[in-house]
Design a protein around this motif. Structure first.
Motif, short mmCIF file in Angstrom:
data_model
loop_
_atom_site.label_atom_id
_atom_site.label_comp_id
_atom_site.label_asym_id
_atom_site.label_seq_id
_atom_site.Cartn_x
_atom_site.Cartn_y
_atom_site.Cartn_z
N LEU A 9 20.18 65.20 -17.50
CA LEU A 9 18.78 65.63 -17.38
C LEU A 9 18.01 64.82 -16.35
O LEU A 9 17.17 65.36 -15.63
N LEU A 10 18.34 63.52 -16.23
CA LEU A 10 17.57 62.63 -15.35
C LEU A 10 18.34 62.16 -14.12
O LEU A 10 17.77 61.48 -13.26
N GLY A 11 19.63 62.48 -14.03
CA GLY A 11 20.41 62.06 -12.86
C GLY A 11 20.79 60.60 -12.89
O GLY A 11 20.95 59.97 -11.85
N ILE A 12 20.94 60.02 -14.09
CA ILE A 12 21.35 58.63 -14.23
C ILE A 12 22.73 58.58 -14.87
O ILE A 12 23.19 59.56 -15.44
N GLY A 13 23.38 57.42 -14.78
CA GLY A 13 24.76 57.34 -15.25
C GLY A 13 24.93 57.34 -16.75
O GLY A 13 25.99 57.69 -17.25
N GLY A 14 23.91 56.92 -17.47
CA GLY A 14 24.02 56.89 -18.93
C GLY A 14 24.47 55.56 -19.48
O GLY A 14 24.47 55.35 -20.70
N GLY A 15 24.84 54.62 -18.59
CA GLY A 15 25.30 53.32 -19.06
C GLY A 15 24.23 52.53 -19.79
O GLY A 15 24.54 51.72 -20.67
N ALA A 16 22.95 52.77 -19.44
CA ALA A 16 21.85 52.06 -20.10
C ALA A 16 21.80 52.38 -21.58
O ALA A 16 21.24 51.61 -22.37
N PHE A 17 22.38 53.52 -21.98
CA PHE A 17 22.44 53.87 -23.41
C PHE A 17 23.79 53.51 -24.01
O PHE A 17 23.86 53.01 -25.13
N VAL A 18 24.88 53.74 -23.26
CA VAL A 18 26.23 53.53 -23.79
C VAL A 18 26.48 52.06 -24.12
O VAL A 18 27.01 51.73 -25.18
N VAL A 19 26.10 51.16 -23.19
CA VAL A 19 26.40 49.74 -23.39
C VAL A 19 25.77 49.18 -24.67
O VAL A 19 26.49 48.63 -25.52
N PRO A 20 24.46 49.32 -24.87
CA PRO A 20 23.89 48.79 -26.12
C PRO A 20 24.41 49.51 -27.36
O PRO A 20 24.52 48.91 -28.43
N ALA A 21 24.74 50.79 -27.23
CA ALA A 21 25.27 51.53 -28.38
C ALA A 21 26.63 50.99 -28.80
O ALA A 21 26.92 50.85 -30.00
N LEU A 22 27.49 50.68 -27.82
CA LEU A 22 28.81 50.12 -28.14
C LEU A 22 28.68 48.73 -28.76
O LEU A 22 29.42 48.37 -29.67
N VAL A 23 27.73 47.96 -28.25
CA VAL A 23 27.50 46.62 -28.80
C VAL A 23 26.98 46.72 -30.24
O VAL A 23 27.42 45.97 -31.13
N PHE A 24 26.07 47.65 -30.49
CA PHE A 24 25.45 47.77 -31.81
C PHE A 24 26.38 48.39 -32.84
O PHE A 24 26.55 47.87 -33.95
N PHE A 25 27.01 49.54 -32.49
CA PHE A 25 27.79 50.28 -33.47
C PHE A 25 29.22 49.76 -33.62
O PHE A 25 29.80 49.83 -34.71
N LEU A 26 29.83 49.25 -32.53
CA LEU A 26 31.22 48.83 -32.59
C LEU A 26 31.40 47.33 -32.40
O LEU A 26 32.52 46.85 -32.33
N ALA A 27 30.28 46.61 -32.27
CA ALA A 27 30.32 45.15 -32.11
C ALA A 27 31.13 44.72 -30.90
O ALA A 27 31.80 43.69 -30.91
#
Length: 266
Positions: free
Chosen positions: A30-48
């Motif tokens: 939708l915004l033309g960004i890579g999505g890493g700004a969401f994936v990185v913290p999500a992996l840290v939070f949900f999968l430690a």
């Protein structure tokens, strides 16, 4: 552990990973960004995940997300591969420079300055979203090959890669505003170019992290699958929306990111 419990846990984990990927894909497309700004913290939070492992795994997701988004944007003639290639080359150079100087600059002060840039860029995009008539918006411009255009593309890439490496932000956050405000690309085309330029940068980073043992391909497979579906959905939505609405959305996104960066302690 009982077999049913193992199966239930595996199913729950797969759903979480697919959801992370789908959400990142929606945002990325939708915004033309890579999505890493969401994936990185999500992996840290949900999968430690630790930060390095999260970054390495995220790059594989960014690669497939960007590819899916570029395909959709290309069908609407919103991708200029020549410009994207120039930006990608500059981005690699800029990332190397940023990596070399990251220890020599006070990151907190730089983050604050960059936050001001994001707020200014976001405010400008929001203003354009309200002030410019949708009927007057242009969806695609063609840039003739010249030394001037090459230097602009390389310069945009160098600055994008430098800031991304120095501040740990996704390239699209810098790239899209620069393409729209400095190089006068229409919003949709800027987003398509941004996704295309991120592909070789993400691939290069993924190979480096893989050598360092920071890649988890099993997790990346599930997150990437969700990201592809999300990216196609988000990109299709972006190409069907008026450019002014996209400017508003991106402007708000920039201001939120600026607030988060300014509030960061380290």
């Amino acid at each position: 552990m009982p077999e049913n419990t193992k199966r239930s846990k595996a199913t729950r984990t797969a759903i979480i990973l697919l959801s992370i990927g789908f959400t990142a894909g929606i945002l990325g497309g939708l915004l033309g960004i890579g999505g890493g700004a969401f994936v990185v913290p999500a992996l840290v939070f949900f999968l430690a995940f630790n930060q390095h492992r999260a970054h390495g795994t995220s790059l594989a997701v960014v690669l497939v997300l960007s590819l899916a988004g570029v395909i959709v944007y290309s069908t609407h003639k919103c991708v200029d591969l020549k410009i994207a290639g120039e930006i990608a080359v500059g981005g690699v150079v800029g990332a190397m420079i940023g990596g070399n100087v990251i220890q020599k600059i006070k990151s907190k002060a730089l983050r604050r300055i960059f936050s001001v840039f994001l707020i200014a860029a976001g405010a400008k995009m929001i203003y354009d979203g309200f002030a410019i008539s949708p009927a007057s918006s242009v969806e695609f411009i063609s840039v003739a090959f010249s030394l001037h255009s090459v230097l602009l593309g390389l310069g945009t890439g160098i600055l994008t890669g430098f800031l991304s490496s120095l501040l740990g932000v996704g390239g699209g956050i810098v790239m899209v505003p620069m393409l729209t405000m400095l190089l006068a690309f229409p919003q949709k085309q800027a987003q398509g170019i941004s996704l295309a330029a991120m592909m070789p940068i993400a691939f290069t980073g993924m190979l480096k992290h893989n050598k360092l043992g920071n890649m988890d391909f099993r997790v990346a497979k599930w997150v990437g699958l969700g990201a592809v579906v999300g990216a196609v959905t988000g990109s299709s939505l972006a190409t069907s929306l008026p450019s002014m609405q996209l400017k508003l959305a991106f402007g708000i996104f920039l201001i939120v990111m600026a607030a988060l960066m300014a509030a960061k302690k380290k």
